[in-house]
Design a protein around this motif. Sequence first.
Motif, PDB file in Angstrom:
ATOM      1  N   PRO A   1      29.528 -22.819  26.442  1.00  0.00           N
ATOM      2  CA  PRO A   1      30.141 -23.923  25.603  1.00  0.00           C
ATOM      3  C   PRO A   1      29.286 -24.105  24.345  1.00  0.00           C
ATOM      4  O   PRO A   1      28.149 -24.117  24.580  1.00  0.00           O
ATOM      5  CB  PRO A   1      30.437 -24.850  26.353  1.00  0.00           C
ATOM      6  CG  PRO A   1      30.451 -24.432  27.789  1.00  0.00           C
ATOM      7  CD  PRO A   1      29.624 -23.251  27.661  1.00  0.00           C
ATOM      8  N   ARG A   2      30.204 -24.331  23.128  1.00  0.00           N
ATOM      9  CA  ARG A   2      29.421 -24.815  21.960  1.00  0.00           C
ATOM     10  C   ARG A   2      28.665 -26.150  22.178  1.00  0.00           C
ATOM     11  O   ARG A   2      27.556 -26.191  21.501  1.00  0.00           O
ATOM     12  CB  ARG A   2      30.299 -24.974  20.681  1.00  0.00           C
ATOM     13  CG  ARG A   2      30.809 -23.585  20.194  1.00  0.00           C
ATOM     14  CD  ARG A   2      31.538 -23.803  18.976  1.00  0.00           C
ATOM     15  NE  ARG A   2      32.849 -23.658  19.519  1.00  0.00           N
ATOM     16  CZ  ARG A   2      34.050 -24.120  19.034  1.00  0.00           C
ATOM     17  NH1 ARG A   2      33.841 -24.717  17.706  1.00  0.00           N
ATOM     18  NH2 ARG A   2      35.196 -23.645  19.297  1.00  0.00           N
TER      19      ARG A   2
ATOM     20  N   THR B   1      26.784 -27.271  24.740  1.00  0.00           N
ATOM     21  CA  THR B   1      25.451 -27.085  25.443  1.00  0.00           C
ATOM     22  C   THR B   1      24.615 -26.129  24.630  1.00  0.00           C
ATOM     23  O   THR B   1      24.954 -24.759  24.226  1.00  0.00           O
ATOM     24  CB  THR B   1      25.701 -26.651  26.814  1.00  0.00           C
ATOM     25  OG1 THR B   1      26.255 -25.337  26.660  1.00  0.00           O
ATOM     26  CG2 THR B   1      26.574 -27.647  27.643  1.00  0.00           C
TER      27      THR B   1
ATOM     28  N   ARG C   1      37.243 -28.983  31.633  1.00  0.00           N
ATOM     29  CA  ARG C   1      36.920 -27.609  31.289  1.00  0.00           C
ATOM     30  C   ARG C   1      37.119 -27.713  29.767  1.00  0.00           C
ATOM     31  O   ARG C   1      36.329 -27.163  29.146  1.00  0.00           O
ATOM     32  CB  ARG C   1      38.000 -26.730  31.825  1.00  0.00           C
ATOM     33  CG  ARG C   1      37.867 -26.342  33.159  1.00  0.00           C
ATOM     34  CD  ARG C   1      38.437 -25.235  33.582  1.00  0.00           C
ATOM     35  NE  ARG C   1      38.260 -24.935  35.255  1.00  0.00           N
ATOM     36  CZ  ARG C   1      37.273 -24.113  35.572  1.00  0.00           C
ATOM     37  NH1 ARG C   1      36.491 -23.470  34.698  1.00  0.00           N
ATOM     38  NH2 ARG C   1      37.318 -23.924  36.852  1.00  0.00           N
ATOM     39  N   ARG C   2      37.929 -28.458  29.026  1.00  0.00           N
ATOM     40  CA  ARG C   2      38.149 -28.391  27.595  1.00  0.00           C
ATOM     41  C   ARG C   2      37.055 -28.973  26.938  1.00  0.00           C
ATOM     42  O   ARG C   2      36.812 -28.958  25.868  1.00  0.00           O
ATOM     43  CB  ARG C   2      39.420 -28.681  27.277  1.00  0.00           C
ATOM     44  CG  ARG C   2      39.919 -28.740  25.680  1.00  0.00           C
ATOM     45  CD  ARG C   2      41.188 -29.287  25.497  1.00  0.00           C
ATOM     46  NE  ARG C   2      42.112 -29.139  26.786  1.00  0.00           N
ATOM     47  CZ  ARG C   2      42.965 -29.899  26.999  1.00  0.00           C
ATOM     48  NH1 ARG C   2      43.345 -30.776  26.445  1.00  0.00           N
ATOM     49  NH2 ARG C   2      43.860 -29.691  28.218  1.00  0.00           N
TER      50      ARG C   2
ATOM     51  N   TRP D   1      33.437 -28.086  25.588  1.00  0.00           N
ATOM     52  CA  TRP D   1      33.263 -27.066  24.491  1.00  0.00           C
ATOM     53  C   TRP D   1      32.979 -27.836  23.309  1.00  0.00           C
ATOM     54  O   TRP D   1      32.707 -27.230  22.308  1.00  0.00           O
ATOM     55  CB  TRP D   1      34.498 -26.207  24.250  1.00  0.00           C
ATOM     56  CG  TRP D   1      34.595 -25.085  25.495  1.00  0.00           C
ATOM     57  CD1 TRP D   1      35.274 -25.001  26.623  1.00  0.00           C
ATOM     58  CD2 TRP D   1      34.152 -23.833  25.019  1.00  0.00           C
ATOM     59  NE1 TRP D   1      35.013 -24.219  27.284  1.00  0.00           N
ATOM     60  CE2 TRP D   1      34.438 -23.278  26.265  1.00  0.00           C
ATOM     61  CE3 TRP D   1      33.525 -23.217  24.377  1.00  0.00           C
ATOM     62  CZ2 TRP D   1      34.137 -21.723  26.380  1.00  0.00           C
ATOM     63  CZ3 TRP D   1      33.206 -21.910  24.277  1.00  0.00           C
ATOM     64  CH2 TRP D   1      33.546 -21.166  25.549  1.00  0.00           C
ATOM     65  N   PHE D   2      33.208 -29.024  23.235  1.00  0.00           N
ATOM     66  CA  PHE D   2      32.969 -29.839  22.124  1.00  0.00           C
ATOM     67  C   PHE D   2      31.322 -30.419  22.010  1.00  0.00           C
ATOM     68  O   PHE D   2      30.732 -30.485  23.003  1.00  0.00           O
ATOM     69  CB  PHE D   2      33.978 -30.949  21.934  1.00  0.00           C
ATOM     70  CG  PHE D   2      35.246 -30.505  21.910  1.00  0.00           C
ATOM     71  CD1 PHE D   2      35.797 -29.967  20.733  1.00  0.00           C
ATOM     72  CD2 PHE D   2      36.152 -30.505  22.899  1.00  0.00           C
ATOM     73  CE1 PHE D   2      37.093 -29.461  20.652  1.00  0.00           C
ATOM     74  CE2 PHE D   2      37.419 -30.119  22.554  1.00  0.00           C
ATOM     75  CZ  PHE D   2      37.893 -29.545  21.535  1.00  0.00           C
ATOM     76  N   THR D   3      31.177 -31.048  20.784  1.00  0.00           N
ATOM     77  CA  THR D   3      29.691 -31.538  20.603  1.00  0.00           C
ATOM     78  C   THR D   3      29.988 -33.125  21.353  1.00  0.00           C
ATOM     79  O   THR D   3      31.215 -33.472  21.554  1.00  0.00           O
ATOM     80  CB  THR D   3      29.522 -31.820  19.293  1.00  0.00           C
ATOM     81  OG1 THR D   3      30.533 -32.463  18.413  1.00  0.00           O
ATOM     82  CG2 THR D   3      29.097 -30.469  18.455  1.00  0.00           C
TER      83      THR D   3
ATOM     84  N   GLN E   1      33.435 -35.126  21.956  1.00  0.00           N
ATOM     85  CA  GLN E   1      33.833 -35.501  23.259  1.00  0.00           C
ATOM     86  C   GLN E   1      33.988 -37.017  23.354  1.00  0.00           C
ATOM     87  O   GLN E   1      35.025 -37.526  24.219  1.00  0.00           O
ATOM     88  CB  GLN E   1      32.837 -35.498  24.134  1.00  0.00           C
ATOM     89  CG  GLN E   1      32.210 -33.728  24.582  1.00  0.00           C
ATOM     90  CD  GLN E   1      31.166 -33.506  25.493  1.00  0.00           C
ATOM     91  OE1 GLN E   1      30.407 -34.512  25.902  1.00  0.00           O
ATOM     92  NE2 GLN E   1      30.687 -32.455  25.585  1.00  0.00           N
TER      93      GLN E   1
END
Length: 173
Positions: free
Chosen positions: A4-5, A7, A98-99, A102-104, A108
């Motif tokens: 994910p972006r 991490t 899960r979604r 993927w965010f910063t 989040q």
Amino acid sequence: MIMPRGTSQLLLPANPWFIGASLFLALLMNMVPVGRWPGLPDFLAITLVFWNVHQPRRVGVGWAFVFGLLMDVHQGALLGQHALAYSLLAFGAVALHRRLLWFTLGAQALHVLPLFVLAHVVAMVVRVMVGGMWPGWASLVAPLAEALLWPLAALLLLAPQRRAPDPDAHRPL
């Protein structure tokens, strides 16, 4: 596996003792007698949402319900008021987990803000329905404080997982 972006490195598995200790510490922080300021964040809610997002198989809705009952007993509130709010919070966090990864961290925080608002609104509605006092609109500042604390909580609670399992000078990971 595609990372994910949000991490930047692989994480070690979370230690169950650390998860339990962080939840217990958050419960103790909520129980500190500092008075009831309207905008005081709920540290247990932040920690529950964090572990529901990062470890949904270990910390679920059942643990949120149990911690909600403990908060109800501690605060002398209607039995089930915090349990209902924390259970809805945990369900929403597991549904988004899960979604959300993927965010910063900033994005989040924006995604968990509606969860925190929902939990506080549910707790206020239950309190008012049984004849309690209206806490005022200033109590809706707490979800904003909780969302602002989300990146700090993520950095603190993920720190033990970022260390190398056995550091070596010849391995970059």
